[in-house]
Scaffold this active site. Structure first.
Site, mmCIF file in Angstrom:
data_model
loop_
_atom_site.group_PDB
_atom_site.id
_atom_site.type_symbol
_atom_site.label_atom_id
_atom_site.label_comp_id
_atom_site.label_asym_id
_atom_site.label_seq_id
_atom_site.Cartn_x
_atom_site.Cartn_y
_atom_site.Cartn_z
ATOM 1 N N CYS A 136 17.265 -54.700 -19.423
ATOM 2 C CA CYS A 136 18.779 -55.020 -19.404
ATOM 3 C C CYS A 136 19.818 -54.617 -18.330
ATOM 4 O O CYS A 136 20.561 -55.019 -17.624
ATOM 5 C CB CYS A 136 20.212 -54.943 -20.848
ATOM 6 S SG CYS A 136 19.416 -53.535 -21.753
ATOM 7 N N ARG A 151 24.934 -43.909 -21.468
ATOM 8 C CA ARG A 151 25.488 -44.456 -22.860
ATOM 9 C C ARG A 151 26.857 -44.212 -22.805
ATOM 10 O O ARG A 151 27.426 -43.007 -22.762
ATOM 11 C CB ARG A 151 25.248 -44.562 -24.279
ATOM 12 C CG ARG A 151 25.362 -45.308 -25.530
ATOM 13 C CD ARG A 151 24.801 -46.488 -25.025
ATOM 14 N NE ARG A 151 23.081 -46.538 -25.303
ATOM 15 C CZ ARG A 151 21.919 -47.739 -24.962
ATOM 16 N NH1 ARG A 151 22.292 -48.295 -24.560
ATOM 17 N NH2 ARG A 151 20.935 -47.006 -24.810
ATOM 18 N N HIS A 190 27.206 -54.206 -19.417
ATOM 19 C CA HIS A 190 26.294 -52.632 -18.510
ATOM 20 C C HIS A 190 26.725 -52.619 -17.430
ATOM 21 O O HIS A 190 26.696 -54.101 -16.517
ATOM 22 C CB HIS A 190 24.398 -52.579 -18.569
ATOM 23 C CG HIS A 190 23.947 -51.842 -20.098
ATOM 24 N ND1 HIS A 190 24.380 -51.965 -20.907
ATOM 25 C CD2 HIS A 190 23.268 -52.424 -20.271
ATOM 26 C CE1 HIS A 190 23.605 -52.168 -21.705
ATOM 27 N NE2 HIS A 190 22.427 -52.266 -21.046
HETATM 28 C C1 2RA Z 1 19.908 -50.327 -23.724
HETATM 29 N N1 2RA Z 1 18.344 -51.838 -22.123
HETATM 30 O O1 2RA Z 1 21.050 -50.407 -23.540
HETATM 31 C C2 2RA Z 1 18.131 -50.946 -23.809
HETATM 32 C C3 2RA Z 1 17.839 -52.157 -24.116
HETATM 33 N N2 2RA Z 1 17.200 -53.210 -23.519
HETATM 34 O O2 2RA Z 1 19.442 -49.215 -24.990
#
Ligand code: 2RA
Length: 350
Positions: A129, A248, A255
């Site tokens: 992703c 994150r 994202h």
């Molecule tokens: C994430 N790209 O965002 C990874 C999951 N596929 O954790």
């Protein structure tokens, strides 16, 4: 006749978005079978307005299936995608199990659709992703200017870590919500949240966590290696220079990435904006004077890659700096898988 489709992993975070897409995109399938782990078998889910019972994953579910989508963990895909292929299905896999296999194409329809036709193992991979959230826009700029290097920082949503990631973020937000003292002294957020970190290595609510995936060589994460290796494979640039730092952030879904892209030739801000605005699958929102740029809150639930803050780098006439957002469960996962499956469906019925 219309192809039969199996959706494996129908009950997960990506699977749910897939059912929504199958119900709203052009209907190119005959029968649709929903498949999941034995734990979820027997559940009833709605697709195309029809209630279907979820079948337990077993070799028989692939009998008569033309296309099998896998939204499953690496180990499940590794074992079952070849079984689907043995039964004559084309497997479209959203896990990391086959992405770097030289005999498995890694496909983004807006960038390298033709690669989907060459699939010696009967398997086509869907990229990660984070790669997917930027690659359509970068592909368009590459076609115009020739890409030489990417330096990216990601701002990844909790749902990248699946339903467990979403649940963890909401649970943590409940624990910190309304307490105006939190976040003022070091350690307070951590104490309020306690040990329940879910799939993340540090509290995510009211925080930023510079980690996604697992530890690889020399301090790089698996996620950062995916951005590098997958971008190279999709763009057909095996020597592309790529540095990624994956982070994150406390966003549920979508994202974002800040990108510094270096090209073979000088770039022009206006022209680059025009290239992006004209690219299929890309929307340009770039009017900083009016406060207009993409944010996850505005992008979630939509299909395209949204790009803004496009600037020519001050110290390199061949480089652009920009910011982009993409729904990690849609283009980042379910939508790209659905688009690949539609390419195969068109091929099978032509
Ligand atoms: C994430 N790209 O965002 C990874 C999951 N596929 O954790």
């Amino acid at each position: 006749s219309k192809p039969t489709l199996a959706v494996v992993g129908a009950t997960g975070a990506v699977g749910s978005v897939m059912l929504e897409l199958l119900s709203t995109r052009e209907d190119v399938y005959g029968e649709i079978r929903l498949v999941a782990s034995p734990r979820s078998a027997g559940k009833k889910l709605t697709v195309r307005g029809e209630q279907l019972e979820v079948l337990a994953l077993a070799p028989e579910v692939f009998e008569g299936v033309d296309i099998a989508m896998f939204d499953t963990p690496d180990e499940v895909s590794k074992q079952w995608a070849p079984i689907a292929a043995e039964h004559g299905a084309v497997a479209v896999d959203n896990s990391g199990a086959f992405r770097m296999d030289p005999d498995v194409p890694l496909v983004v329809p807006e960038v390298n659709a033709e690669a989907a036709r060459n699939r010696p193992k009967g398997i086509i991979s869907n990229p990660n992703c984070t790669t997917l959230s930027m690659i359509v826009a970068m592909g368009a700029l590459h076609r115009r200017y020739g890409l030489r290097e990417l330096v990216v920082a990601s701002y990844q949503a909790a749902s990248g870590a699946g339903q467990a990631g979403i649940d963890t973020l909401y649970d943590q937000l409940e624990k910190v919500g309304g307490n105006r003292e939190l976040g003022v002294r070091a350690g307070d957020v951590r104490r309020a949240i306690g040990d329940d970190l879910g799939p993340f290595p540090a509290p995510l609510a009211m925080n930023v966590v510079p980690w996604a995936g697992s530890l690889k060589e020399d301090g790089w994460t698996s996620e950062e290696m995916k951005v590098r290796n997958e971008s190279r494979k999709i763009l057909g640039l095996p020597n592309l220079r790529v540095s990624a730092t994956c982070v994150r952030v406390p966003v549920v879904t979508t994202h974002s990435l800040a990108v510094h892209a270096v090209f073979d030739q000088p770039v022009d801000q206006r022209e680059a904006q025009e290239v992006l605005a004209a690219a299929p699958g890309v929307v340009l929102v770039d009017d900083p004077a009016a406060g207009e740029f993409p944010t996850p809150a505005d992008v979630v639930g939509t299909d395209p890659t949204w790009v803004g803050r496009v600037r020519r780098s001050l110290d390199d006439p061949n480089a652009l700096d920009l910011f982009l957002c993409g729904d990690n469960l849609r283009k980042g996962a379910a939508l790209n898988t659905a688009q690949i499956a539609e390419l195969v469906a068109a091929e099978l019925t032509s």
